[in-house]
Design a protein around this motif. Structure first.
Motif, mmCIF file in Angstrom:
data_model
loop_
_atom_site.group_PDB
_atom_site.id
_atom_site.type_symbol
_atom_site.label_atom_id
_atom_site.label_comp_id
_atom_site.label_asym_id
_atom_site.label_seq_id
_atom_site.Cartn_x
_atom_site.Cartn_y
_atom_site.Cartn_z
ATOM 1 N N ILE A 1 -40.181 52.219 39.376
ATOM 2 C CA ILE A 1 -41.395 51.883 38.620
ATOM 3 C C ILE A 1 -42.495 51.576 39.627
ATOM 4 N N THR A 2 -43.576 52.371 39.613
ATOM 5 C CA THR A 2 -44.582 52.241 40.666
ATOM 6 C C THR A 2 -45.723 51.285 40.317
ATOM 7 N N ARG A 3 -46.009 51.132 39.019
ATOM 8 C CA ARG A 3 -47.069 50.190 38.624
ATOM 9 C C ARG A 3 -47.086 50.037 37.110
ATOM 10 N N ILE A 4 -47.831 49.046 36.652
ATOM 11 C CA ILE A 4 -48.143 48.947 35.223
ATOM 12 C C ILE A 4 -49.339 49.865 35.003
ATOM 13 N N ILE B 1 -51.956 48.284 29.719
ATOM 14 C CA ILE B 1 -51.539 47.390 28.637
ATOM 15 C C ILE B 1 -52.367 47.792 27.432
ATOM 16 N N ASP C 1 -55.058 48.203 40.071
ATOM 17 C CA ASP C 1 -54.438 49.531 39.924
ATOM 18 C C ASP C 1 -53.824 49.709 38.533
ATOM 19 N N SER C 2 -54.263 48.872 37.582
ATOM 20 C CA SER C 2 -53.795 48.966 36.209
ATOM 21 C C SER C 2 -55.014 49.059 35.278
ATOM 22 N N ALA C 3 -54.804 49.018 33.983
ATOM 23 C CA ALA C 3 -55.939 49.093 33.048
ATOM 24 C C ALA C 3 -55.560 48.481 31.707
ATOM 25 N N ILE D 1 -46.781 47.836 26.606
ATOM 26 C CA ILE D 1 -47.084 47.953 28.029
ATOM 27 C C ILE D 1 -46.517 49.282 28.517
ATOM 28 N N LEU E 1 -45.245 51.446 31.800
ATOM 29 C CA LEU E 1 -44.764 51.434 33.184
ATOM 30 C C LEU E 1 -44.800 52.848 33.731
ATOM 31 N N PHE F 1 -42.695 54.430 29.146
ATOM 32 C CA PHE F 1 -42.541 54.938 30.520
ATOM 33 C C PHE F 1 -43.381 56.200 30.616
#
Lengths: 136, 136
Positions: free
Chosen positions: B3-6, B9, B51-53, B80, B82, B129
């Protein structure tokens, strides 16, 4: 407002050990840190993903706010935490815009100083603004 | 699992324009992209943070899954997401662990190919995912 990242997404669970087992062994995340927060009557675990993290929260008493939330709503997403460089300045900016806040000054959280915006002011989402503790 | 990042959301809202106004003018985030997804009967807006949103989602019909969710649960946190490098491999890994999935193969989402894990398998949280589309 200078929001630098999503610090974490908090999930309320009944039993922290069981939830950690699910998120690690079933879903593939890894716990980086586990903490007991006696003041809030909760235990928490952080599972990093990129520059953010999932935070699992479980109550250690039946009287804590989290225990009451669980009894009413059940397990699930609880809040999102936005990181800012200066929490006092963010609080003042939001207050000046008449955003409904839960705290009128920053409080001590596990990872820094934070305050919460009321879900009524964010389309049903409980949002925390957090300035991490200086690690130097 | 890698898993590299969220990736994001997701928050379900009644009216996308109003929610964008709140999240931009009150809470200090900025919209990077807005999309209409006719197949899912929704409109979405992305508001990056690190690095998420945050992804705001609003139904464009009364029959969409999101419209039914809103009618039942009201506005708030929805899922969420992933990010993984190989969504097919992640799906097979989770299926091999008997994790309860909503999709038995990856489906086209706004930003990539994804599948959903059932909230029953993740302590009440709907988890997507996602493998982003190759931008080259």
């Amino acid at each position: 407002m200078n929001i630098t990242r999503i610090n974490h997404i908090a999930i309320v669970v009944n039993n922290l050990d069981e939830a950690i087992r699910t998120y690690q062994q079933q879903l593939g995340l890894t716990v980086s840190k586990r903490l007991h927060m006696p003041e809030q009557e909760v235990e928490i675990a952080f599972l990093p993903a990129g520059d953010s993290a999932i935070e699992l929260i479980s109550p250690t008493s039946e009287t804590s706010g989290v225990a009451k939330y669980l009894a009413k709503r059940g397990e699930g997403l609880h809040h999102i935490c936005l990181e800012v460089p200066d929490v006092q300045q963010s609080l003042e900016e939001l207050a000046a815009r008449d955003v409904q806040l839960i705290n009128d000054k920053p409080i001590r959280a596990a990872e820094g100083l934070g305050f919460f915006v009321h879900p009524k002011a964010a389309h049903g989402v409980l949002i925390e603004f957090l300035q991490p503790y200086d690690e130097t």
